[in-house]
Design a protein around this motif. Structure first.
Motif, PDB file in Angstrom:
ATOM      1  N   ILE A 163       0.842  -1.198   0.000  1.00  0.00           N
ATOM      2  CA  ILE A 163       0.000   0.000   0.000  1.00  0.00           C
ATOM      3  C   ILE A 163       0.880   1.251   0.000  1.00  0.00           C
ATOM      4  CG2 ILE A 163      -1.664   1.343   1.350  1.00  0.00           C
ATOM      5  CD1 ILE A 163      -2.874  -1.377   2.226  1.00  0.00           C
ATOM      6  N   GLN A 164       1.990   1.221   0.728  1.00  0.00           N
ATOM      7  CA  GLN A 164       2.908   2.358   0.724  1.00  0.00           C
ATOM      8  C   GLN A 164       3.553   2.532  -0.651  1.00  0.00           C
ATOM      9  OE1 GLN A 164       5.393   2.548   4.460  1.00  0.00           O
ATOM     10  NE2 GLN A 164       4.070   0.814   4.986  1.00  0.00           N
ATOM     11  N   ARG A 165       3.819   1.433  -1.353  1.00  0.00           N
ATOM     12  CA  ARG A 165       4.350   1.538  -2.717  1.00  0.00           C
ATOM     13  C   ARG A 165       3.338   2.233  -3.623  1.00  0.00           C
ATOM     14  NH1 ARG A 165       7.352  -4.230  -4.091  1.00  0.00           N
ATOM     15  NH2 ARG A 165       8.792  -4.171  -2.330  1.00  0.00           N
ATOM     16  N   TYR A 166       2.071   1.845  -3.500  1.00  0.00           N
ATOM     17  CA  TYR A 166       1.026   2.515  -4.283  1.00  0.00           C
ATOM     18  C   TYR A 166       1.002   4.010  -3.951  1.00  0.00           C
ATOM     19  CZ  TYR A 166      -1.252  -1.773  -6.026  1.00  0.00           C
ATOM     20  OH  TYR A 166      -1.551  -2.950  -6.681  1.00  0.00           O
TER      21      TYR A 166
ATOM     22  N   ALA B  92      -2.212   9.465   2.568  1.00  0.00           N
ATOM     23  CA  ALA B  92      -2.585   8.042   2.637  1.00  0.00           C
ATOM     24  C   ALA B  92      -1.364   7.197   2.980  1.00  0.00           C
ATOM     25  CB  ALA B  92      -3.195   7.599   1.311  1.00  0.00           C
ATOM     26  N   GLY B  93      -0.247   7.504   2.367  1.00  0.00           N
ATOM     27  CA  GLY B  93       0.991   6.796   2.679  1.00  0.00           C
ATOM     28  C   GLY B  93       1.444   7.043   4.109  1.00  0.00           C
ATOM     29  N   LEU B  94       1.293   8.279   4.567  1.00  0.00           N
ATOM     30  CA  LEU B  94       1.663   8.637   5.938  1.00  0.00           C
ATOM     31  C   LEU B  94       0.828   7.831   6.938  1.00  0.00           C
ATOM     32  CD1 LEU B  94       3.474  10.695   7.537  1.00  0.00           C
ATOM     33  CD2 LEU B  94       1.477  12.181   7.575  1.00  0.00           C
ATOM     34  N   ALA B  95      -0.473   7.736   6.693  1.00  0.00           N
ATOM     35  CA  ALA B  95      -1.355   6.970   7.586  1.00  0.00           C
ATOM     36  C   ALA B  95      -0.996   5.481   7.566  1.00  0.00           C
ATOM     37  CB  ALA B  95      -2.813   7.173   7.176  1.00  0.00           C
ATOM     38  N   THR B  96      -0.708   4.946   6.384  1.00  0.00           N
ATOM     39  CA  THR B  96      -0.349   3.534   6.272  1.00  0.00           C
ATOM     40  C   THR B  96       0.971   3.254   6.964  1.00  0.00           C
ATOM     41  OG1 THR B  96      -1.514   3.431   4.155  1.00  0.00           O
ATOM     42  CG2 THR B  96      -0.011   1.630   4.654  1.00  0.00           C
TER      43      THR B  96
ATOM     44  N   PRO C  77       9.521   0.708   7.762  1.00  0.00           N
ATOM     45  CA  PRO C  77       8.317   1.532   7.952  1.00  0.00           C
ATOM     46  C   PRO C  77       8.604   2.883   8.614  1.00  0.00           C
ATOM     47  CG  PRO C  77       7.867  -0.728   8.546  1.00  0.00           C
ATOM     48  CD  PRO C  77       9.342  -0.638   8.321  1.00  0.00           C
ATOM     49  N   GLN C  78       9.590   2.935   9.511  1.00  0.00           N
ATOM     50  CA  GLN C  78       9.936   4.218  10.116  1.00  0.00           C
ATOM     51  C   GLN C  78      10.544   5.161   9.085  1.00  0.00           C
ATOM     52  OE1 GLN C  78      12.350   2.513  13.258  1.00  0.00           O
ATOM     53  NE2 GLN C  78      10.875   3.179  14.814  1.00  0.00           N
ATOM     54  N   TRP C  79      11.405   4.637   8.215  1.00  0.00           N
ATOM     55  CA  TRP C  79      11.959   5.466   7.140  1.00  0.00           C
ATOM     56  C   TRP C  79      10.848   5.931   6.204  1.00  0.00           C
ATOM     57  CZ3 TRP C  79      16.329   7.790   7.471  1.00  0.00           C
ATOM     58  CH2 TRP C  79      17.393   7.222   8.148  1.00  0.00           C
ATOM     59  N   SER C  80       9.912   5.037   5.918  1.00  0.00           N
ATOM     60  CA  SER C  80       8.796   5.391   5.046  1.00  0.00           C
ATOM     61  C   SER C  80       7.940   6.486   5.686  1.00  0.00           C
ATOM     62  CB  SER C  80       7.955   4.140   4.764  1.00  0.00           C
ATOM     63  OG  SER C  80       6.926   4.416   3.859  1.00  0.00           O
ATOM     64  N   LEU C  81       7.698   6.371   6.988  1.00  0.00           N
ATOM     65  CA  LEU C  81       6.943   7.393   7.708  1.00  0.00           C
ATOM     66  C   LEU C  81       7.653   8.743   7.624  1.00  0.00           C
ATOM     67  CD1 LEU C  81       4.481   7.866   9.641  1.00  0.00           C
ATOM     68  CD2 LEU C  81       6.067   7.428  11.518  1.00  0.00           C
ATOM     69  N   LEU C  82       8.955   8.735   7.799  1.00  0.00           N
ATOM     70  CA  LEU C  82       9.747   9.967   7.684  1.00  0.00           C
ATOM     71  C   LEU C  82       9.653  10.545   6.268  1.00  0.00           C
ATOM     72  CD1 LEU C  82      11.814  11.960   8.932  1.00  0.00           C
ATOM     73  CD2 LEU C  82      13.594  10.399   8.139  1.00  0.00           C
ATOM     74  N   ALA C  83       9.772   9.682   5.266  1.00  0.00           N
ATOM     75  CA  ALA C  83       9.703  10.149   3.872  1.00  0.00           C
ATOM     76  C   ALA C  83       8.341  10.762   3.569  1.00  0.00           C
ATOM     77  CB  ALA C  83       9.993   8.992   2.918  1.00  0.00           C
ATOM     78  N   PHE C  84       7.268  10.070   3.949  1.00  0.00           N
ATOM     79  CA  PHE C  84       5.931  10.616   3.702  1.00  0.00           C
ATOM     80  C   PHE C  84       5.714  11.913   4.479  1.00  0.00           C
ATOM     81  CE2 PHE C  84       4.557   6.275   2.265  1.00  0.00           C
ATOM     82  CZ  PHE C  84       4.129   6.667   1.008  1.00  0.00           C
TER      83      PHE C  84
END
Length: 156
Positions: free
Chosen positions: A39-42, A73-77, A133-140
């Motif tokens: 979902i984060q990739r989307y 949406a990515g931030l929430a996921t 997921p923490q890096w993804s949260l930071l990126a979003f």
């Protein structure tokens, strides 16, 4: 080129680079993506595509707002994914969400990119002390801040 268009192109490049990194981790390091990862990739893909549209059309604010929705949406996921990792009793595991995601046409025709095969708890591998997921949260979070800046700043 106006500063907002440069920022939008930079966000798009950043989003597509992160998808490339995810593919590298999946195929070269054998880190299988879970449903929340997919979902984060989307969300990265949608955000990047809308940023490209915003940078290349006259409707910058409209497409930047659409990109902001993707980033949120990515931030929430990603926040949900971080929460799952912080609370080991919770799991997204093999659930209906995985089955549903794997039946989408994008997952059927591009399984190397969009098929969810992993477990959410397996995303605990650390890179520089933080999980994916923490890096993804930071990126979003960073993307969201830049898009909000683009949307609220006034043109001179």
């Amino acid at each position: 080129m106006p500063a907002s268009r440069i920022l939008l192109n930079a966000i798009a490049l950043f989003c597509f680079s992160l998808i490339g990194l995810a593919l590298y981790l999946q195929h070269m390091v054998d880190m299988l993506p879970c449903p929340l990862c997919v979902i984060q990739r989307y969300a990265f893909l949608v955000t990047g595509l809308f940023c490209l549209l915003a940078a290349s059309t006259m409707r910058v604010k409209t497409w930047a707002a659409a990109a902001l929705v993707g980033a949120l949406a990515g931030l929430a996921t990603a926040a949900k994914h971080v929460h799952l990792l912080a609370n080991p009793g919770l799991s997204c595991g093999i659930d209906p969400m995985e089955t549903m995601l794997n039946k989408w046409p994008t997952a059927v025709y591009m399984p190397a990119l969009f098929q969810a095969d992993g477990l959410c708890e397996d995303a605990a591998d650390l890179i520089y002390g933080y999980s994916i997921p923490q890096w993804s949260l930071l990126a979003f979070g960073m993307i969201t801040l830049v898009l909000v800046y683009i949307l609220v700043r006034k043109r001179h």
